[in-house]
Scaffold this motif. Sequence first.
Motif, PDB file in Angstrom:
ATOM      1  N   THR A  24       4.970   5.863   7.598  1.00  0.00           N
ATOM      2  CA  THR A  24       3.795   5.491   8.255  1.00  0.00           C
ATOM      3  C   THR A  24       3.817   3.907   7.735  1.00  0.00           C
ATOM      4  OG1 THR A  24       3.737   7.833   5.824  1.00  0.00           O
ATOM      5  CG2 THR A  24       2.511   5.002   5.104  1.00  0.00           C
ATOM      6  N   TYR A  26       2.314   1.834  -3.586  1.00  0.00           N
ATOM      7  CA  TYR A  26       1.288   2.041  -4.066  1.00  0.00           C
ATOM      8  C   TYR A  26       0.463   3.086  -4.584  1.00  0.00           C
ATOM      9  CZ  TYR A  26      -3.735   2.472  -6.361  1.00  0.00           C
ATOM     10  OH  TYR A  26      -4.443   2.938  -7.088  1.00  0.00           O
ATOM     11  N   LYS A  27       0.613   3.913  -3.092  1.00  0.00           N
ATOM     12  CA  LYS A  27       0.377   5.561  -3.489  1.00  0.00           C
ATOM     13  C   LYS A  27       1.342   6.626  -3.034  1.00  0.00           C
ATOM     14  CE  LYS A  27      -3.782   5.695  -1.427  1.00  0.00           C
ATOM     15  NZ  LYS A  27      -5.504   6.123  -1.811  1.00  0.00           N
ATOM     16  N   ASP A  28       2.952   6.264  -3.444  1.00  0.00           N
ATOM     17  CA  ASP A  28       4.035   6.789  -3.972  1.00  0.00           C
ATOM     18  C   ASP A  28       4.348   7.620  -2.237  1.00  0.00           C
ATOM     19  OD1 ASP A  28       5.929   7.175  -5.515  1.00  0.00           O
ATOM     20  OD2 ASP A  28       4.702   8.302  -6.492  1.00  0.00           O
ATOM     21  N   ILE A  29       4.128   7.151  -1.354  1.00  0.00           N
ATOM     22  CA  ILE A  29       4.676   7.701  -0.407  1.00  0.00           C
ATOM     23  C   ILE A  29       5.908   8.197   0.170  1.00  0.00           C
ATOM     24  CG2 ILE A  29       5.279   7.462   1.801  1.00  0.00           C
ATOM     25  CD1 ILE A  29       2.316   7.628   1.362  1.00  0.00           C
ATOM     26  N   HIS A  35       0.411  -1.155  -0.142  1.00  0.00           N
ATOM     27  CA  HIS A  35       0.372  -0.239  -0.275  1.00  0.00           C
ATOM     28  C   HIS A  35       0.878   1.507   0.162  1.00  0.00           C
ATOM     29  CE1 HIS A  35      -2.940   3.058   1.889  1.00  0.00           C
ATOM     30  NE2 HIS A  35      -3.966   2.238   1.140  1.00  0.00           N
ATOM     31  N   ILE A  36       2.028   1.428   0.079  1.00  0.00           N
ATOM     32  CA  ILE A  36       2.481   2.409   0.580  1.00  0.00           C
ATOM     33  C   ILE A  36       3.360   2.475  -1.041  1.00  0.00           C
ATOM     34  CG2 ILE A  36       4.857   3.216   1.552  1.00  0.00           C
ATOM     35  CD1 ILE A  36       4.257   2.422   4.686  1.00  0.00           C
TER      36      ILE A  36
END
Length: 69
Positions: free
Chosen positions: A37, A26-29, A23-24
């Motif tokens: 995060t 994918y969200k391009d943190i 998820h991290i």
Amino acid sequence: MVAKVIFAFLMSFATASLVTIAHIFYKDISYELIFDTYIYAMKISWPVVFICIILIAPILQRFTHKLTS
């Protein structure tokens, strides 16, 4: 029973970690926020996954056994 709790603890950590990391990314943190995060997300996801494994896994195992026998 102790083995089931240890299994749930380890399995929930692995599952929550993989989903959180996916998820991290994918969200391009940003790289500066990845660790914070990850820690914040794991505080939420790990207990949820642990409870699901403890409560739902035995039900699904019985259901699967009935379907396949």
